[in-house]
Design a protein around this motif. Structure first.
Motif, PDB file in Angstrom:
ATOM      1  N   MET A   7      39.057  40.407  46.532  1.00  0.00           N
ATOM      2  CA  MET A   7      40.126  39.702  46.368  1.00  0.00           C
ATOM      3  C   MET A   7      40.708  39.188  44.822  1.00  0.00           C
ATOM      4  O   MET A   7      42.408  38.890  44.857  1.00  0.00           O
ATOM      5  N   LEU A   8      40.102  38.705  44.431  1.00  0.00           N
ATOM      6  CA  LEU A   8      40.646  37.693  43.446  1.00  0.00           C
ATOM      7  C   LEU A   8      39.796  38.173  42.360  1.00  0.00           C
ATOM      8  O   LEU A   8      39.888  38.270  40.688  1.00  0.00           O
ATOM      9  N   ARG A   9      39.641  40.111  42.274  1.00  0.00           N
ATOM     10  CA  ARG A   9      39.451  40.707  41.204  1.00  0.00           C
ATOM     11  C   ARG A   9      39.913  41.036  40.038  1.00  0.00           C
ATOM     12  O   ARG A   9      39.739  41.014  38.620  1.00  0.00           O
ATOM     13  N   GLU A  10      41.249  40.770  40.316  1.00  0.00           N
ATOM     14  CA  GLU A  10      42.283  40.671  39.412  1.00  0.00           C
ATOM     15  C   GLU A  10      42.887  39.276  38.524  1.00  0.00           C
ATOM     16  O   GLU A  10      43.773  39.352  37.638  1.00  0.00           O
ATOM     17  N   ASP A  11      41.602  38.058  39.148  1.00  0.00           N
ATOM     18  CA  ASP A  11      42.641  36.760  38.156  1.00  0.00           C
ATOM     19  C   ASP A  11      41.138  36.655  37.597  1.00  0.00           C
ATOM     20  O   ASP A  11      40.147  36.240  37.639  1.00  0.00           O
ATOM     21  N   PRO A  12      42.065  36.314  36.127  1.00  0.00           N
ATOM     22  CA  PRO A  12      40.232  35.875  35.022  1.00  0.00           C
ATOM     23  C   PRO A  12      40.184  34.811  35.606  1.00  0.00           C
ATOM     24  O   PRO A  12      39.365  34.576  34.868  1.00  0.00           O
ATOM     25  N   ALA A  13      40.989  34.201  35.762  1.00  0.00           N
ATOM     26  CA  ALA A  13      40.076  32.455  35.858  1.00  0.00           C
ATOM     27  C   ALA A  13      39.217  32.404  37.412  1.00  0.00           C
ATOM     28  O   ALA A  13      38.313  31.548  37.418  1.00  0.00           O
ATOM     29  N   TYR A  14      38.925  33.567  38.467  1.00  0.00           N
ATOM     30  CA  TYR A  14      38.680  33.342  39.312  1.00  0.00           C
ATOM     31  C   TYR A  14      36.982  34.685  39.698  1.00  0.00           C
ATOM     32  O   TYR A  14      36.760  34.327  40.509  1.00  0.00           O
ATOM     33  N   ALA A  15      37.537  35.095  39.040  1.00  0.00           N
ATOM     34  CA  ALA A  15      36.986  37.027  39.357  1.00  0.00           C
ATOM     35  C   ALA A  15      35.605  36.545  39.340  1.00  0.00           C
ATOM     36  O   ALA A  15      34.756  37.278  40.541  1.00  0.00           O
ATOM     37  N   ALA A  16      34.902  36.285  38.001  1.00  0.00           N
ATOM     38  CA  ALA A  16      33.763  36.054  38.170  1.00  0.00           C
ATOM     39  C   ALA A  16      32.331  35.113  39.012  1.00  0.00           C
ATOM     40  O   ALA A  16      32.186  35.481  40.035  1.00  0.00           O
ATOM     41  N   LYS A  17      33.644  33.854  39.672  1.00  0.00           N
ATOM     42  CA  LYS A  17      33.288  32.959  40.439  1.00  0.00           C
ATOM     43  C   LYS A  17      33.186  33.133  42.556  1.00  0.00           C
ATOM     44  O   LYS A  17      32.365  33.317  42.616  1.00  0.00           O
ATOM     45  N   ALA A  18      34.593  34.163  41.918  1.00  0.00           N
ATOM     46  CA  ALA A  18      34.900  34.651  43.467  1.00  0.00           C
ATOM     47  C   ALA A  18      34.042  35.605  44.053  1.00  0.00           C
ATOM     48  O   ALA A  18      33.033  35.916  44.641  1.00  0.00           O
ATOM     49  N   ALA A  19      33.467  36.518  42.759  1.00  0.00           N
ATOM     50  CA  ALA A  19      31.727  37.601  43.102  1.00  0.00           C
ATOM     51  C   ALA A  19      30.769  36.580  43.380  1.00  0.00           C
ATOM     52  O   ALA A  19      29.820  37.561  44.077  1.00  0.00           O
ATOM     53  N   ARG A  20      30.590  35.893  42.141  1.00  0.00           N
ATOM     54  CA  ARG A  20      29.222  34.906  42.518  1.00  0.00           C
ATOM     55  C   ARG A  20      29.576  34.740  43.953  1.00  0.00           C
ATOM     56  O   ARG A  20      28.518  34.786  45.109  1.00  0.00           O
TER      57      ARG A  20
END
Length: 433
Positions: A276-289
């Motif tokens: 859902m947040l794969r295109e959000d540079p501020a959240y992509a990595a945190k969301a995947a984690r």
């Protein structure tokens, strides 16, 4: 499936993904047999294959959605049974989510529909407001037949009594009993603490008894599933980001081994935060984690091993696998194995792969179809002759209660009871259970 998107269209990440999903579809039709709305209505456009054609035409031409697209996409339960059946790996779930967002952006619904959908998207994720609405609904239940459409359904689903806020849902830490084996965060949720607050309490008792330290993190709210499946992407992502921030603080602080989600519908969405947040540079990595840490209680208890039952309860259970559990999260055998290990006799329900009709707000927005699916499911449950029903999703529990002819209880409440917890509230006062 051949597609004809322009380079400009494919510059959009959602369209680019939808194009690839469409290309994976080979028109085989295997999905038809396992689609609840198609088996019920017999209309090709109320099947995954038919909806895929509608979505392809709508997205490829870039035209605004109309009443036809809204009607048939709205009738989709998002049960994801088609994804279990599909031999080509078509991710219909992401495709229909994109279609819903497109409809929300480009189609002006009749005023009454807009009001109801906006009310649900705002009300249900807000625990305090929803608690008040549930109390009003309980008062109105005897007069439900006099209310218009969605309000009538909401009144019939409302519990007779609604408890106040539960202490276990406040931000705090519950220490493990004995040696700590895991540290987990728990999503308290929004609807579940109002309709059935004992589920979170049972989850905490069960996990701490098995060596888990359980954290209810400050700042966690609705997972975002309710607005997300109504096509309201922006508010859903606001909720997702708030949860990710709260759990990331815990993860970077005392640490987390898992994020436990005891409502399987919410679990599907939290496990999809990375996408859902794969295109959000501020959240992509945190969301995947965070998504990688999300677990259903059945997964945690399977990993830890269920402790020996403290009581021989000896009841038979019809296990109802929520669609979000069996098709969305691919958790099929673990809950049944745990219930058997706890001493229950587990009985299979006919056509268990088909949806009961709950599906988030579906039973409110599509009451006729939802009601038919509920009666089908209830008939199959009654045919098992089981003493009670177990499920892992609050929506299914609420939808089936009263129709199944026996108590419907969350799986964690039964496992808690078998390993030293209290008798589930739904069974209180039943001398034969």
């Amino acid at each position: 499936m051949r597609t004809n998107f322009s380079d400009a269209q494919l510059a959009d990440a959602d369209t680019r993904e939808s194009e690839q999903i469409l290309r994976n579809c080979v028109h085989c039709g295997f999905c038809q047999a396992t689609c609840p709305t198609y088996t019920l209505l017999g209309d090709e456009l109320d099947s995954p294959r038919g909806r895929i054609y509608l979505i392809k035409d709508m997205l490829e031409t870039g035209r605004p959605a109309g009443p036809r697209e809204a009607k048939h996409i709205d009738r989709c339960l998002s049960c994801l049974s088609c994804m279990t059946t599909c031999p080509s790996g078509v991710h219909y779930g992401h495709l229909v989510d994109h279609a819903r967002a497109w409809i929300e952006q480009t189609y002006k619904r009749p005023r009454s529909e807009r009001l109801v959908r906006s009310m649900l998207a705002w009300l249900m994720p807000r625990r305090g407001a929803f608690r008040l609405a549930a109390r009003l609904g309980g008062l109105a239940r005897p007069f439900a037949g006099l209310l218009p459409g969605p309000l009538q359904t909401m009144a019939r689903l409302a519990p007779a009594k609604v408890a106040g806020p539960a202490a276990v849902d406040r931000p705090q830490v519950f220490l493990a009993k004995g040696q700590r084996r895991m540290r987990v965060a728990m999503l308290s949720g929004c609807v579940q603490p109002v309709l059935s607050p004992e589920i979170n309490a049972a989850t905490i008792r069960l996990l701490t008894r098995h060596g888990c330290e359980v954290v209810v993190a400050r700042g966690v709210g609705c997972c975002g599933a309710l607005p997300h499946h109504l096509g309201k992407t922006d508010p859903a992502l606001v909720m997702a980001r708030a949860n990710i921030d709260a759990w990331t603080r815990e993860l970077d602080g005392a640490g987390l081994d898992a994020v436990v989600v005891n409502a399987s519908g919410c679990g599907v969405v939290v496990k999809d935060y990375g996408h859902m947040l794969r295109e959000d540079p501020a959240y992509a990595a945190k969301a995947a984690r965070i998504a990688a840490l999300a677990r259903d209680p059945a997964e945690i208890l399977t990993e830890l091993g269920l402790m020996s039952p403290t009581a021989q309860i000896g009841l038979s259970i019809a296990y109802h696998p929520a669609c979000s559990m069996q098709h969305g999260q691919k958790i099929r055998d673990e809950p049944k194995a745990l219930l058997r290990a706890a001493g229950f006799e587990v009985r299979e329900i006919r056509d268990a792969h088909l949806c009961c009709g709950s599906a988030g707000t579906y039973n409110i927005l599509q009451p006729e179809i939802a009601g038919q699916l509920r009666e089908q499911k209830a008939g199959h449950i009654r045919a098992t002759g089981a003493d009670l029903v177990a499920s892992g999703n609050i929506g299914c529990i609420t939808h089936l209660s009263g129709a199944a002819g026996r108590p419907v209880v969350h799986t964690v409440e039964l496992l808690d009871w078998a390993t030293g917890g209290p008798k589930p509230a739904a069974l209180a006062g039943r001398s034969t259970i």
